[in-house]
Design a protein around this motif. Structure first.
Motif, short mmCIF file in Angstrom:
data_model
loop_
_atom_site.label_atom_id
_atom_site.label_comp_id
_atom_site.label_asym_id
_atom_site.label_seq_id
_atom_site.Cartn_x
_atom_site.Cartn_y
_atom_site.Cartn_z
N THR A 318 -56.53 53.49 30.78
CA THR A 318 -57.22 54.77 31.00
C THR A 318 -58.72 54.61 31.13
OG1 THR A 318 -57.28 55.10 28.59
CG2 THR A 318 -55.42 56.05 29.79
N MET A 319 -59.22 53.39 31.19
CA MET A 319 -60.65 53.16 31.31
C MET A 319 -61.14 53.60 32.69
SD MET A 319 -60.67 49.39 29.51
CE MET A 319 -62.46 49.25 29.45
N ALA A 320 -62.40 54.02 32.76
CA ALA A 320 -62.95 54.56 34.00
C ALA A 320 -63.01 53.52 35.12
CB ALA A 320 -64.34 55.14 33.75
N CYS A 321 -63.05 52.25 34.78
CA CYS A 321 -63.20 51.19 35.78
C CYS A 321 -61.89 50.79 36.44
CB CYS A 321 -63.84 49.96 35.14
SG CYS A 321 -62.95 49.36 33.68
N VAL A 322 -60.77 51.36 36.00
CA VAL A 322 -59.45 50.98 36.50
C VAL A 322 -59.16 51.71 37.82
CG1 VAL A 322 -56.97 51.09 36.01
CG2 VAL A 322 -58.58 50.53 34.18
N PRO A 323 -58.68 51.02 38.87
CA PRO A 323 -58.60 49.56 38.98
C PRO A 323 -59.89 49.00 39.59
CG PRO A 323 -57.52 50.54 40.86
CD PRO A 323 -58.07 51.68 40.04
N CYS A 324 -60.36 47.90 39.06
CA CYS A 324 -61.58 47.31 39.59
C CYS A 324 -61.31 46.36 40.76
CB CYS A 324 -62.34 46.56 38.49
SG CYS A 324 -61.44 45.14 37.81
N SER A 325 -60.03 45.97 40.94
CA SER A 325 -59.62 45.04 41.99
C SER A 325 -60.29 43.68 41.86
CB SER A 325 -59.90 45.63 43.39
OG SER A 325 -59.14 46.80 43.59
N LYS A 326 -60.72 43.36 40.65
CA LYS A 326 -61.31 42.05 40.39
C LYS A 326 -60.37 41.23 39.52
CE LYS A 326 -66.05 43.83 40.57
NZ LYS A 326 -67.32 44.02 39.80
N ALA A 327 -60.71 39.98 39.31
CA ALA A 327 -59.91 39.11 38.44
C ALA A 327 -60.37 39.30 37.00
CB ALA A 327 -60.05 37.66 38.87
N GLY A 328 -60.09 40.46 36.45
CA GLY A 328 -60.44 40.75 35.07
C GLY A 328 -61.89 41.12 34.87
N CYS A 329 -62.25 41.32 33.61
CA CYS A 329 -63.59 41.79 33.26
C CYS A 329 -64.68 40.78 33.62
CB CYS A 329 -63.66 42.12 31.77
SG CYS A 329 -62.52 43.42 31.24
#
Length: 356
Positions: A318-329
């Motif tokens: 539920t984080m605002a950055c989802v989905p970032c389409s990156k390989a993790g944080c």
């Protein structure tokens, strides 16, 4: 088109997602010979596929010797080459395979696009992991210049069913829940501690759980942390014992599959079982499991705590950055993904209860 080569030199899940394209080519040219070339260890999803004549394996890690061997096998033998991913090597294979027609996917921006466009008869431009088109439909666009009718059948073709080994066949009940805990990359891994708590809740509620996974050290290290949750047959470890055909048999017998963003989840979705998948940074619009009965009126959206598309239920953080389409944080394959860590077992268990 009498001979067609499909170049699918990516990982297992992506290879499986080429099957709607292969079927569409078969429908367009019923008498054609369709071959597929892919990386060693990735073509098992295609064994027994009735639309395919032969599978060609390439071993890039062996260097130029392997490249020369591949070129000797395919050199100008095909009327059409379908390049299903944008890598330089895949496009070179397509150029070598066909002297007439080459259709390929290229990224929106890349320094090598200029020469790829020159060797292609038809270009499909990919918007990448942040794009708004699912990879299945992106691959289908490779046939646009030749396909004479609107494509209606976009189902992913699961491998033919093969019976379970006898020692498992007698243990697995029709009410089993299949749980696939391992992920190839840490940034897609739902925490093992979360999986363990979920297993405890499922077994306490009376469900039989079957663990799946490969014989690889990564998968076995993961599953080792779960084997002692309960004795057999309440908890069955089938890891390392099943090929893809037998996995389809297991899925068709069980009542629910739970797994992360991984190739086995795509296979489960194609088999028709109800799927509960746990997505982290990956964009489901592009990579959500393709349902067993696709419907153009239903599609994934980039972010929702939960969304259902036919036999697939997809949960996201539920984080605002989802989905970032990156390989993790940290944007590398070994990275953590906070959006997966914050997806607690209680939430997943409640969704299981709702689905059942």
């Amino acid at each position: 088109m009498k001979k067609i080569l499909v170049i699918a030199t990516r990982q297992i899940g992506d290879v499986l997602l080429t099957t709607p394209l292969i079927r569409a080519a078969r429908q367009q040219w019923p008498e054609a010979q369709i071959d597929v070339i892919g990386l060693a260890g990735t073509l098992g999803m295609l064994k027994g596929n009735p639309d395919i004549h032969s599978l060609i394996t390439t071993h890039p890690t062996k260097g130029w010797r392997d490249t020369l061997e591949v070129l000797r096998t395919i050199w100008k033998r095909y009327d059409l080459a379908l390049v299903t991913q944008p890598s330089d090597r895949a496009h070179l294979i397509g150029w070598a395979a066909s002297r007439h027609h080459r259709s390929g996917i290229i990224p929106a921006k890349n320094s090598s696009n200029w020469w790829k466009k020159r060797i292609l008869s038809h270009v499909v431009v990919s918007d990448g992991d942040e794009g708004a088109q699912h990879v299945v439909m992106e691959k289908m666009a490779l046939l646009a210049p030749w396909h004479t009718a609107a494509v209606k059948d976009t189902r992913v073709q699961a491998p033919p069913v093969q019976a379970l080994p006898p020692q498992l066949d007698t243990l697995v009940t029709p009410q089993a829940i299949v749980v696939h805990a391992p992920s190839m990359w840490p940034y897609k891994q739902w925490p093992i501690a979360h999986f363990r708590q979920l297993l405890e809740q499922l077994i306490e509620a009376g469900h039989q759980v079957v663990l799946t996974g490969s014989a690889s050290s990564v998968d076995q290290d993961c599953i080792q942390q779960l084997r002692d949750v309960a004795p057999s047959p309440r908890l069955i470890d089938s890891s390392g014992q099943l090929n893809f055909n037998q996995l389809v048999c297991l899925f068709q017998r069980a009542q629910l599959y739970i797994g992360p963003d991984t190739s086995v989840t795509h296979l489960a979705a194609a088999s028709g079982i109800r799927v509960l998948t746990l997505f982290g940074p990956t964009n489901p619009v592009r990579w959500g499991p393709w349902p067993s009965t696709p419907d153009t009126r239903q599609s994934y959206i980039p972010q929702a705590p939960e969304q259902k598309v036919h036999n697939i239920t997809l949960l996201q953080g539920t984080m605002a950055c989802v989905p970032c389409s990156k390989a993790g944080c940290e944007n590398h394959t070994q990275s953590r993904s906070d959006c997966l860590s914050e997806m607690l077992p209680g939430r997943v268990y409640q969704m299981v209860q709702n689905l059942l």
